[in-house]
Write an enzyme that holds these catalytic residues in place. Structure first.
Site, mmCIF file in Angstrom:
data_model
loop_
_atom_site.group_PDB
_atom_site.id
_atom_site.type_symbol
_atom_site.label_atom_id
_atom_site.label_comp_id
_atom_site.label_asym_id
_atom_site.label_seq_id
_atom_site.Cartn_x
_atom_site.Cartn_y
_atom_site.Cartn_z
ATOM 1 N N GLU A 177 -24.402 -2.989 -15.618
ATOM 2 C CA GLU A 177 -23.662 -3.317 -16.845
ATOM 3 C C GLU A 177 -24.042 -4.693 -17.359
ATOM 4 O O GLU A 177 -24.230 -4.898 -18.560
ATOM 5 C CB GLU A 177 -22.145 -3.292 -16.583
ATOM 6 N N TYR B 234 -28.093 -10.599 -0.912
ATOM 7 C CA TYR B 234 -27.299 -9.643 -1.680
ATOM 8 C C TYR B 234 -26.641 -10.169 -2.967
ATOM 9 O O TYR B 234 -26.726 -9.532 -4.004
ATOM 10 C CB TYR B 234 -26.218 -8.998 -0.792
ATOM 11 N N ASN C 197 -31.175 -7.618 -4.421
ATOM 12 C CA ASN C 197 -31.955 -8.702 -3.829
ATOM 13 C C ASN C 197 -31.642 -8.759 -2.343
ATOM 14 O O ASN C 197 -30.510 -8.475 -1.941
ATOM 15 C CB ASN C 197 -31.576 -10.029 -4.508
HETATM 16 N N1 THU Z 1 -23.165 -1.697 -9.105
HETATM 17 C C1 THU Z 1 -23.412 -1.654 -10.449
HETATM 18 O O1 THU Z 1 -24.556 -1.793 -10.903
HETATM 19 N N2 THU Z 1 -22.364 -1.453 -11.274
HETATM 20 C C2 THU Z 1 -21.085 -1.230 -10.871
HETATM 21 O O2 THU Z 1 -20.207 -1.042 -11.708
HETATM 22 C C3 THU Z 1 -20.762 -1.229 -9.458
HETATM 23 C C4 THU Z 1 -21.859 -1.555 -8.531
HETATM 24 C C5 THU Z 1 -24.301 -1.898 -8.213
HETATM 25 C C6 THU Z 1 -24.332 -3.197 -7.471
HETATM 26 C C7 THU Z 1 -25.162 -2.825 -6.260
HETATM 27 O O3 THU Z 1 -26.533 -2.899 -6.602
HETATM 28 C C8 THU Z 1 -24.809 -1.364 -6.001
HETATM 29 O O4 THU Z 1 -24.269 -0.881 -7.223
HETATM 30 C C9 THU Z 1 -23.818 -1.155 -4.883
HETATM 31 O O5 THU Z 1 -22.680 -1.906 -5.054
#
Ligand code: THU
Length: 162
Positions: free
Chosen positions: A74, A67, A64
């Site tokens: 997950e 942020y 978004n």
């Molecule tokens: N992110 C995840 O979806 N899972 C994780 O375990 C770590 C980070 C995403 C959040 C954000 O959209 C992007 O990765 C960078 O941090």
């Protein structure tokens, strides 16, 4: 005063020696990351949740412009799984990622908030959730419980009144 230690156990494996079920779960996570909405980070994460009834629910990160309003893959996957199948136990979750900007050399492992969310369902169902962390080079790290990623986690059964 005594010093105590908590140990973490994990298995490091190669994708090609996994069971068909684990391979399938990882393939679904890999497929899901293609639909991630990550225009700000360029970091695409896919997660897939295996339920005890054999259903697999996948999700990916949704970012978004404000942020913190986005959500990790997950939690998208596990919240969706729980909302669709509230009484069905979760057996495993697989996580994988690619970056549009750089080569990922680090272990892709869930952030603290996602660990806490996974822990909630493990406590709720009173049964471990296996976690498969798929790396870009096709090596896979597997833990048998969130307690291996989140030792000394916050649990307060007294807070659960309803
Ligand atoms: N992110 C995840 O979806 N899972 C994780 O375990 C770590 C980070 C995403 C959040 C954000 O959209 C992007 O990765 C960078 O941090």
């Amino acid at each position: 005063m005594i010093e105590k230690k908590i140990t973490t156990t994990f298995v490091k494996s190669e994708f090609n020696v996994l069971t068909d079920s684990d391979k399938n779960l990882i393939r679904i996570a890999k497929n899901s990351l293609k639909s991630a909405y990550a225009p700000y980070s360029g970091f695409l994460v896919g997660a897939s949740v295996l339920l005890e009834n054999g259903e697999v629910i996948a999700g990916n990160n949704q970012e978004n412009v404000a942020y913190p309003s986005g959500l990790c893959a997950e939690r998208v996957a596990i919240f969706y799984a729980s909302s669709e199948f509230p009484n069905t136990k979760i057996k495993a979750i697989a996580i994988t990622a690619i970056s549009k900007k750089f080569e990922i050399k680090d272990v892709i492992s869930p952030c603290g908030a996602c660990r806490q969310a996974i822990a909630e369902y493990e406590v709720k169902q009173n049964e471990n959730i296996r976690i498969l962390l798929h790396q870009a080079n096709d090596s896979v790290i597997i833990v048998n419980s969130i307690s291996d990623l989140l030792p000394f986690m916050f649990i307060s059964r007294g807070l659960k009144n309803y």
